[in-house]
Design an enzyme around this catalytic site. Structure first.
Site, PDB file in Angstrom:
ATOM      1  CG  LEU A  26      -1.864  -1.204   1.347  1.00 36.30           C
ATOM      2  CD1 LEU A  26      -2.763  -0.949   2.679  1.00 36.30           C
ATOM      3  CD2 LEU A  26      -2.710  -1.123   0.024  1.00 36.30           C
ATOM      4  CB  CYS A  27      -0.174   4.711  -0.736  1.00 36.08           C
ATOM      5  SG  CYS A  27       0.296   6.456  -0.771  1.00 36.08           S
ATOM      6  N   PRO A  28       2.743   4.433   0.737  1.00 34.23           N
ATOM      7  CG  PRO A  28       4.612   5.536   1.729  1.00 34.23           C
ATOM      8  CD  PRO A  28       3.468   4.774   2.205  1.00 34.23           C
ATOM      9  CG  ASP A  53      -1.924   1.610  -3.047  1.00 35.23           C
ATOM     10  OD1 ASP A  53      -3.251   1.557  -2.628  1.00 35.23           O
ATOM     11  OD2 ASP A  53      -1.020   2.134  -2.810  1.00 35.23           O
TER      12      ASP A  53
END
Length: 89
Positions: A26-28, A53
């Site tokens: 997931l981000c980042p 994502d």
């Protein structure tokens, strides 16, 4: 297939230097891992990034623009996004 043995989802004449499988991150993290992988590649090399994502559709193009890399393509395939990034410099 690219030189790592991973299948290439791009059918053009672009030679893929390496593939980064960022699915499940997931981000980042997809962008951070792409940045780190690109550092080890020579200028002009192409990194293929696989991500799932939802934020990557915004984050990856923004990263390329800010860092001076070329986003050659951005596709949706098999429930993931596939990006081809040419290292700038």
């Amino acid at each position: 297939m690219d030189r790592t043995g991973a299948p290439s989802y791009h059918s053009g004449m672009i030679e893929i230097s390496e593939t980064l499988d960022a699915r499940g991150l997931l981000c980042p993290l997809p962008v951070l891992k792409a940045r780190k992988r690109l550092q080890s590649l020579p200028r002009g090399a192409v990194l293929q990034v696989w991500a799932d994502d939802p934020a990557a559709v915004i984050d990856v193009p923004h990263f390329c623009n800010e860092a001076g890399h070329g986003l050659l393509s951005q596709d949706e395939r098999d429930e993931m996004q596939v990006y081809l990034i040419r290292k700038g410099g």
